[in-house]
Design an enzyme around this catalytic site. Structure first.
Site, PDB file in Angstrom:
ATOM      1  CD  GLU A 196       4.101  21.647  38.206  1.00 15.29           C
ATOM      2  OE1 GLU A 196       3.196  22.325  38.712  1.00 15.29           O
ATOM      3  OE2 GLU A 196       4.152  20.391  38.310  1.00 15.29           O
ATOM      4  CG  LEU A 256      -6.955  17.170  35.292  1.00 13.67           C
ATOM      5  CD1 LEU A 256      -6.149  18.311  35.888  1.00 13.67           C
ATOM      6  CD2 LEU A 256      -6.636  17.024  33.800  1.00 13.67           C
ATOM      7  CG  ASP A 264       1.735  24.728  42.233  1.00 13.90           C
ATOM      8  OD1 ASP A 264       1.662  23.634  41.658  1.00 13.90           O
ATOM      9  OD2 ASP A 264       0.882  25.134  43.044  1.00 13.90           O
ATOM     10  CD  GLU A 317      -2.834  -0.981   2.500  1.00 10.58           C
ATOM     11  OE1 GLU A 317      -3.978  -0.525   2.367  1.00 10.58           O
ATOM     12  OE2 GLU A 317      -2.364  -1.355   3.595  1.00 10.58           O
ATOM     13  N   PRO A 339     -13.277  22.195  36.938  1.00  9.41           N
ATOM     14  CG  PRO A 339     -14.616  24.083  37.033  1.00  9.41           C
ATOM     15  CD  PRO A 339     -14.694  22.598  36.967  1.00  9.41           C
ATOM     16  CD  GLU A 343      -7.611   4.370  13.257  1.00 17.84           C
ATOM     17  OE1 GLU A 343      -8.344   3.461  13.663  1.00 17.84           O
ATOM     18  OE2 GLU A 343      -6.797   4.222  12.308  1.00 17.84           O
ATOM     19  CE1 TYR A 391     -14.426  26.569  -3.345  1.00 12.90           C
ATOM     20  CE2 TYR A 391     -15.484  28.150  -1.880  1.00 12.90           C
ATOM     21  CZ  TYR A 391     -15.291  27.641  -3.142  1.00 12.90           C
ATOM     22  OH  TYR A 391     -15.941  28.181  -4.217  1.00 12.90           O
ATOM     23  NE  ARG A 444       6.013  21.044  43.103  1.00  8.24           N
ATOM     24  CZ  ARG A 444       4.712  21.309  42.904  1.00  8.24           C
ATOM     25  NH1 ARG A 444       4.340  22.155  41.956  1.00  8.24           N
ATOM     26  NH2 ARG A 444       3.776  20.757  43.660  1.00  8.24           N
ATOM     27  CG  ASP A 469      -2.265  23.859  40.360  1.00 11.00           C
ATOM     28  OD1 ASP A 469      -1.965  22.664  40.251  1.00 11.00           O
ATOM     29  OD2 ASP A 469      -1.964  24.557  41.347  1.00 11.00           O
ATOM     30  NE  ARG A 480      -6.075  26.307  46.921  1.00 14.32           N
ATOM     31  CZ  ARG A 480      -5.341  25.271  46.499  1.00 14.32           C
ATOM     32  NH1 ARG A 480      -4.671  25.379  45.370  1.00 14.32           N
ATOM     33  NH2 ARG A 480      -5.294  24.158  47.199  1.00 14.32           N
ATOM     34  NE  ARG A 512       3.539  24.809  45.426  1.00 20.64           N
ATOM     35  CZ  ARG A 512       2.643  24.912  46.402  1.00 20.64           C
ATOM     36  NH1 ARG A 512       3.002  24.832  47.665  1.00 20.64           N
ATOM     37  NH2 ARG A 512       1.370  25.099  46.118  1.00 20.64           N
TER      38      ARG A 512
END
Length: 275
Positions: A198, A231, A215, A23, A234, A75, A55, A203, A217, A241, A212
């Site tokens: 990190e 994980l 950091d 192929e 939110p 894929e 296009y 870290r 997040d 905080r 540290r």
């Protein structure tokens, strides 16, 4: 936002992809359909092609991509093509691709085999913190490192603020900030990049809430609500905080929490009223 659509249907490309060596040598026909999600309002008002996605150029881009690569799987073709289109086609926010293989070598009477995927740009908000060494340098370098990730672009960065430590209080003050980025990475992939940055900054995860060098997040990722062991989005503690909400409010005051329904500004005001 609901994007407008430009459709390319059944573009035929002769290319060399497949699991079997013959192929890759002999090649075969592939049929590609694409839905391009964009904003056509300006083009519709001005009647100028430069205000829209061409296009014809996209069709040539698809053809060149399939012809200049050799992959085993449909894929892989679809994933690589979608990423290249989102990175290279100006104004493209999301793409839906279907890649068909009419001559699939399965030895059975079938019409076609195909893979269909949707990929798009996402918006994530990242909190940054440091309280070891040259914190300003660590945060600046983290912003630069994120911006250099191939499929990620930093769009906006807050000012940095000095805040007292959270949790373990017997440690130096922190320098904190937030940024907004545009990314093609999935949440787990983005987390992996944050952990890499990190680690490169020295870290070490020894003491929870301890000192540290850096950091990073994920606070928000679009309006996704996700709860996994490694994980949560939110971020589960973000509404408690102030050192997250204050810089976040600077760059996204009206970003609404997908669970609590309050804006960042409202959450910050609520937190300050509780003091």
């Amino acid at each position: 936002m609901e994007w407008d659509k430009i459709k390319i249907e059944d573009l035929e490309v002769f290319a060399n992809h497949g699991v079997f060596p013959e192929e890759n040598v002999l090649g075969q026909k592939f049929v590609v359909s694409a839905v391009l999600y964009t904003d056509t309002r300006k083009a519709g008002l001005e009647d100028e092609l430069s205000a829209s996605i061409h296009y014809g150029e996209v069709s040539a881009f698809i053809t060149e991509y399939l012809k200049s690569h050799t992959f085993k799987l449909l894929e892989k073709i679809a994933e690589g093509l979608a990423e290249e289109m989102l990175l290279k086609v100006e104004g493209l926010q999301k793409v839906k691709l279907e890649i068909k293989k009419p001559w699939a070598p399965v030895g059975l009477p079938l019409k076609t085999v195909s893979v269909e995927i949707e990929r798009q740009w996402h918006t994530a908000y990242i909190a940054l913190g440091s309280n070891m060494g040259d914190s300003q340098k660590y945060l600046d370098e983290a912003v630069k490192a994120l911006d250099e990730v191939r499929n990620t672009k930093v769009e906006k960065v807050s000012g940095f603020i000095t805040t007292p430590p959270y949790g373990v209080t017997d440690q130096p003050d922190f320098l904190n900030g937030c940024l907004r980025l545009r990314t093609l990475l999935y949440p787990e992939e983005l987390l992996k990049e944050l952990n890499r940055i990190e680690k490169e900054a020295g870290r070490e995860r020894i003491i929870h809430w301890g000192p540290r060098t850096l950091d990073l997040d994920i606070i928000f990722y679009d309006d996704l609500v996700m709860e996994k062991d490694e994980l949560c989005i939110p971020h589960v503690e973000m509404h408690k905080r102030e050192f997250v909400l204050e810089p976040l409010e600077e760059i996204a005051p009206y970003k609404r929490h997908p669970v609590y329904g309050k804006t960042v500004r409202e959450m910050l005001e609520d937190l300050r009223e509780e003091k």
